[in-house]
Design a protein around this motif. Structure first.
Motif, PDB file in Angstrom:
ATOM      1  N   SER A  66       0.815  -1.213   0.000  1.00  0.00           N
ATOM      2  CA  SER A  66       0.000   0.000   0.000  1.00  0.00           C
ATOM      3  C   SER A  66       0.847   1.261   0.000  1.00  0.00           C
ATOM      4  O   SER A  66       1.958   1.286   0.529  1.00  0.00           O
ATOM      5  CB  SER A  66      -0.918   0.022   1.235  1.00  0.00           C
ATOM      6  N   ARG A  68       0.121   5.040   1.338  1.00  0.00           N
ATOM      7  CA  ARG A  68      -0.865   5.734   2.167  1.00  0.00           C
ATOM      8  C   ARG A  68      -1.502   6.918   1.440  1.00  0.00           C
ATOM      9  O   ARG A  68      -2.566   7.381   1.818  1.00  0.00           O
ATOM     10  CB  ARG A  68      -0.212   6.211   3.467  1.00  0.00           C
ATOM     11  N   ARG A  69      -0.861   7.402   0.375  1.00  0.00           N
ATOM     12  CA  ARG A  69      -1.433   8.527  -0.375  1.00  0.00           C
ATOM     13  C   ARG A  69      -2.469   8.080  -1.391  1.00  0.00           C
ATOM     14  O   ARG A  69      -3.226   8.904  -1.922  1.00  0.00           O
ATOM     15  CB  ARG A  69      -0.315   9.292  -1.091  1.00  0.00           C
ATOM     16  N   ALA A  70      -2.518   6.783  -1.668  1.00  0.00           N
ATOM     17  CA  ALA A  70      -3.477   6.251  -2.644  1.00  0.00           C
ATOM     18  C   ALA A  70      -3.701   4.771  -2.323  1.00  0.00           C
ATOM     19  O   ALA A  70      -2.995   3.903  -2.836  1.00  0.00           O
ATOM     20  CB  ALA A  70      -2.957   6.432  -4.070  1.00  0.00           C
ATOM     21  N   TYR A 198      -5.611   0.985 -10.857  1.00  0.00           N
ATOM     22  CA  TYR A 198      -6.152   2.120 -10.113  1.00  0.00           C
ATOM     23  C   TYR A 198      -5.732   2.015  -8.653  1.00  0.00           C
ATOM     24  O   TYR A 198      -5.991   1.008  -7.994  1.00  0.00           O
ATOM     25  CB  TYR A 198      -7.679   2.133 -10.179  1.00  0.00           C
ATOM     26  N   GLY A 200      -5.991   4.324  -4.998  1.00  0.00           N
ATOM     27  CA  GLY A 200      -6.782   5.422  -4.473  1.00  0.00           C
ATOM     28  C   GLY A 200      -8.238   5.236  -4.864  1.00  0.00           C
ATOM     29  O   GLY A 200      -8.586   4.401  -5.698  1.00  0.00           O
ATOM     30  N   HIS A 201      -9.100   6.024  -4.228  1.00  0.00           N
ATOM     31  CA  HIS A 201     -10.529   5.918  -4.500  1.00  0.00           C
ATOM     32  C   HIS A 201     -10.921   6.951  -5.546  1.00  0.00           C
ATOM     33  O   HIS A 201     -10.804   8.147  -5.336  1.00  0.00           O
ATOM     34  CB  HIS A 201     -11.336   6.141  -3.221  1.00  0.00           C
ATOM     35  N   PRO A 235     -12.772  13.793   2.022  1.00  0.00           N
ATOM     36  CA  PRO A 235     -11.376  13.816   1.563  1.00  0.00           C
ATOM     37  C   PRO A 235     -10.931  15.230   1.207  1.00  0.00           C
ATOM     38  O   PRO A 235     -11.753  16.094   0.853  1.00  0.00           O
ATOM     39  CB  PRO A 235     -11.407  12.919   0.320  1.00  0.00           C
ATOM     40  N   ASP A 239      -6.086  15.881  -2.573  1.00  0.00           N
ATOM     41  CA  ASP A 239      -5.897  14.438  -2.728  1.00  0.00           C
ATOM     42  C   ASP A 239      -6.811  13.894  -3.823  1.00  0.00           C
ATOM     43  O   ASP A 239      -6.401  13.048  -4.635  1.00  0.00           O
ATOM     44  CB  ASP A 239      -6.177  13.719  -1.413  1.00  0.00           C
ATOM     45  N   GLU A 240      -8.051  14.357  -3.833  1.00  0.00           N
ATOM     46  CA  GLU A 240      -8.977  13.924  -4.875  1.00  0.00           C
ATOM     47  C   GLU A 240      -8.463  14.294  -6.257  1.00  0.00           C
ATOM     48  O   GLU A 240      -8.553  13.506  -7.205  1.00  0.00           O
ATOM     49  CB  GLU A 240     -10.356  14.545  -4.653  1.00  0.00           C
ATOM     50  N   ILE A 243      -5.453  12.020  -7.368  1.00  0.00           N
ATOM     51  CA  ILE A 243      -5.900  10.679  -7.745  1.00  0.00           C
ATOM     52  C   ILE A 243      -6.732  10.722  -9.013  1.00  0.00           C
ATOM     53  O   ILE A 243      -6.602   9.859  -9.895  1.00  0.00           O
ATOM     54  CB  ILE A 243      -6.679  10.045  -6.577  1.00  0.00           C
ATOM     55  N   HIS A 247      -6.157   8.567 -12.364  1.00  0.00           N
ATOM     56  CA  HIS A 247      -7.196   7.631 -12.793  1.00  0.00           C
ATOM     57  C   HIS A 247      -7.707   7.963 -14.191  1.00  0.00           C
ATOM     58  O   HIS A 247      -8.031   7.054 -14.975  1.00  0.00           O
ATOM     59  CB  HIS A 247      -8.355   7.643 -11.795  1.00  0.00           C
TER      60      HIS A 247
END
Length: 284
Positions: A66, A68-70, A198, A200-201, A235, A239-240, A243, A247
């Motif tokens: 993992s 932690r940023r994504a 992919y 991150g969310h 969030p 960060d969004e 990502i 994506h």
């Protein structure tokens, strides 16, 4: 014939939420055969420091590599499916770490699959129950009143109102949510799982839905298979954005088009993202 269900949880931090999920499973009408908890860089979880075990089902904690940023939600779900297969399950019930399954959720999914697809459902099928949002817990030491979750929670407005056990085919794949859905092991394998490119969310759920749609699959609502979402902080937009840009590149490489997704609508509206003249998106 009833299904053998694996509950598969992707988790990082928010241990009280995860323990609330385990408590919800404990009062359920039908236990899983295994609870697979995929640790996304959570040392306490990976090292067995949380009281997740019970004598009603097997608990398997497995870490995935993992950042932690994504967090690798897509890869974690694929790992969860592997845990399910190793433990003899034939039905996968994926949950985010903040989701509490309703008392009869597992039973409703099992009954729906045993009854067979409703009219109009074809191909690999995703089974999804209604989602309700919980308020902040009043007393963290006591947790939520599991016998009254439906009374204190607010239904998601876009979900259909169905009677318990009623099935309905959804034509809009935008309703699919990867943090609370069920699928047979066979159908998940047919689709090929989530695309692990992919991290991150962002678009990992939409990509999975696109694969299902192109495979002739269906999204089916299951009345009474409710899940409850515990509140979490929103969030950070930075960060969004980071990502989303990553994506969007992956999506364009896979599907030869730009994504049409609420995440990008929101970032465009916030003025932090704009469409590039040659296609794709750029940060402002």
């Amino acid at each position: 014939m009833s299904s053998t269900i694996a509950v598969l949880t992707m988790a990082k931090g928010r241990h009280d939420h995860l323990l609330g999920q385990v408590d919800g499973l404990s009062v359920g009408s039908m236990p899983p055969v295994v609870h697979g908890v995929i640790s996304m860089g959570d040392r306490d979880l990976t090292r067995g420091r949380l009281p997740l075990g019970t004598d009603r089902w097997r608990t398997v904690v497995r870490p995935v590599q993992s950042d932690r940023r994504a967090l690798p939600f897509a890869q974690a779900r694929n790992t969860g499916a592997e845990i399910a297969a190793e433990n003899g399950a034939d039905l996968l019930f994926f949950l985010g770490g903040d989701i509490i399954p309703g008392k009869r959720a597992l039973e409703r999914f099992s009954d729906a699959i045993a009854a067979g697809p409703p009219e109009g459902a074809t191909g690999p099928i995703v089974w999804q129950g209604p989602l309700l949002d919980l308020p902040p817990v009043e007393n963290p030491a006591l947790g939520y009143p599991f016998g009254r979750l439906a009374e204190i929670a607010t239904p998601v407005a876009s979900d259909p109102l169905l009677e318990p056990g009623q099935l309905a085919v959804e034509t809009d794949w935008g309703h699919f949510r990867g943090y609370s859905f069920a699928m047979t092991v066979a159908d998940f394998a047919e689709v090929g799982g989530f695309c692990a490119d992919y991290a991150g969310h962002g678009l990992e759920d939409a990509d999975f839905a696109e694969k299902l749609k192109r495979a002739g699959g269906s999204l089916v609502w299951v009345g009474g298979a409710a899940s409850y979402r515990q509140p979490v902080p929103a969030p950070e937009i930075a960060d969004e954005l980071r990502i989303a840009l990553r994506h969007a590149t992956t999506w364009r490489a896979r599907w030869a088009e730009d994504p049409d997704h609420p995440l990008f609508d929101r970032l465009l509206g916030a003025g932090v993202l704009q469409r590039a003249e040659t296609g794709g998106f750029v940060a402002v």
